[in-house]
Scaffold this motif. Sequence first.
Motif, PDB file in Angstrom:
ATOM      1  N   ALA A 487      13.103   5.435  10.989  1.00 24.05           N
ATOM      2  CA  ALA A 487      11.506   5.004  12.451  1.00 24.05           C
ATOM      3  C   ALA A 487      10.681   4.299  11.312  1.00 24.05           C
ATOM      4  N   GLY A 488      10.377   3.915  11.728  1.00 25.90           N
ATOM      5  CA  GLY A 488       8.821   3.080  11.031  1.00 25.90           C
ATOM      6  C   GLY A 488       8.093   3.105  11.332  1.00 25.90           C
ATOM      7  N   GLY A 489       6.739   3.992  11.563  1.00 27.93           N
ATOM      8  CA  GLY A 489       5.530   2.978  11.951  1.00 27.93           C
ATOM      9  C   GLY A 489       4.271   2.004  11.352  1.00 27.93           C
ATOM     10  N   GLY A 490       3.242   2.391  11.951  1.00 31.68           N
ATOM     11  CA  GLY A 490       2.044   1.688  10.994  1.00 31.68           C
ATOM     12  C   GLY A 490       1.846   1.847   9.398  1.00 31.68           C
ATOM     13  N   GLN A 491       2.514   3.085   9.109  1.00 30.32           N
ATOM     14  CA  GLN A 491       1.661   3.407   7.115  1.00 30.32           C
ATOM     15  C   GLN A 491       2.602   4.494   7.275  1.00 30.32           C
TER      16      GLN A 491
END
Length: 501
Positions: A487-491
């Motif tokens: 999973a990837g978020g803002g940074q």
Amino acid sequence: MGKRRNEDAQISKAEYARREAKPTQGGGAFPRADAATLAQRRLVSPFSSRDSRPLAREAYSTRIASLNKSFSTFAETALTSSPKEAIVDAARDYVRYAEQLEARFLPKRTEVLSFGSGDCGQLAHSSTLEDENDTVVAKPRVVKALTNKVVAQLSCGGLHNVAVTLDGVCFTWGCNDEGSLGREGDESLLYMPGAVSLPEKVTCVAAGGSQTFAVTLSGKVYGWGCYKDKEGKQWFDAPGTLAPKRKQTTPLLIPSLKNITNVATGAAFNAALTANGDCLTWGLGEVGQLGRSVRDVKVNDEYDLDSLRNDHLTPRKVDFGEKVKVLGCGAYHLLAATELGLLSCGLNNYGQLGDGSTTDRTRPVLVKGLEDRAIAELCGGEHHTLCLLGDGTVKAWGRADYGQLGAGRSEAEKAGSLRETPGDVPGLKDVKSIACGDHHNLALDAEGSVKAWGYGDMNALGLGRARDEFAPKLLEFGVPCTITQVAGGGQHSMVVAAVAD
């Protein structure tokens, strides 16, 4: 404590070129089988799992039974009308969906690892954020607070996260400035995973820019947080007499959403998939990301509350021409795979829609070059898109100047570099899942290994070095483990690892 940045979704490429070279810190299918092989395959039994936990078994059983019914109905129709190719495609999709259901509802014991920027508590390594080692994490580190939880699904937002465990409990942590966590308390409690009070068990979760959603076992949807418009104003779903201009700090039932199996989120909009393949969108559709006709949010420089409530914030069906098989969202664009092919709509200033132009689209348009390809998964970042194909390869398009497309340094030589149609991501094979952050990506292969690429100055790639990567690089986890989710978020980024009992 860092706050979420406000950024105009419609900013031009010229303006981006004038900005700093880096963004600021902020916010599968199977190979075709021959007819003889297909004839020997059997439908998956709803009760074939070794896991004995009642909720997981019930959720898995319900969805597998529905899948079996849909496949059987289609097979009868297809076989009477002859198209051998159609039944092969359907069988391949069936197996992929069955594997996804098993991975979601019947995982083994898990560990969650996080890395990247954590100055708002999104990494869950400290309740105080006093030690920089807990807020700047260059390599994957185990989230100890989740060690005794069996995480079935995880989603990263801009500055917050949401997870659901195998027993149907929803946990959130990170920044709560916009009500994104659905619970309140001292900051020390919000920086660490805490349970959200919901009336039903949860099977699916999704985190957007500042909003969060949970899908229950019965197919209902609860949401909290807010959608921030271009001016930073906060809005949220407003059923009944609720005012739309607000943030929602506790879970709210979205009454018009029923029989939902999945929700995808963008920066300030959402898309839900029903069990019969319909797609409904809602949120803020300022650049066409809702894929349907909406009135402007402002008239004569004043907010049109009727438009906001009825056109934008109320879930309504999108006409894709066919049932939706795979759904995904970028920050400001919508993606859907149907029998017609892959369609997209919304912001297109960097070619992220893949239709060969940089023109925003308020209605779905076909992505070029993928008309006859089986699509397993879709996701998007702020200005780029990834597509996982059924053969385990990955296509990418959109903004390229931080290495988001993974095609090497030559394609990302200057600010504003882009690709308007899908291209290969070299160095990836047998991929089973993908994830996009704002400007970075993760790919999980069939062996449980993870590769990352794109914007890396905030360590969201987990490679131990704060720099951009223009081609996929293998992550190291220090100890042998098999990753099951990315999973990837803002940074920041998170992964889930399967652990042997």
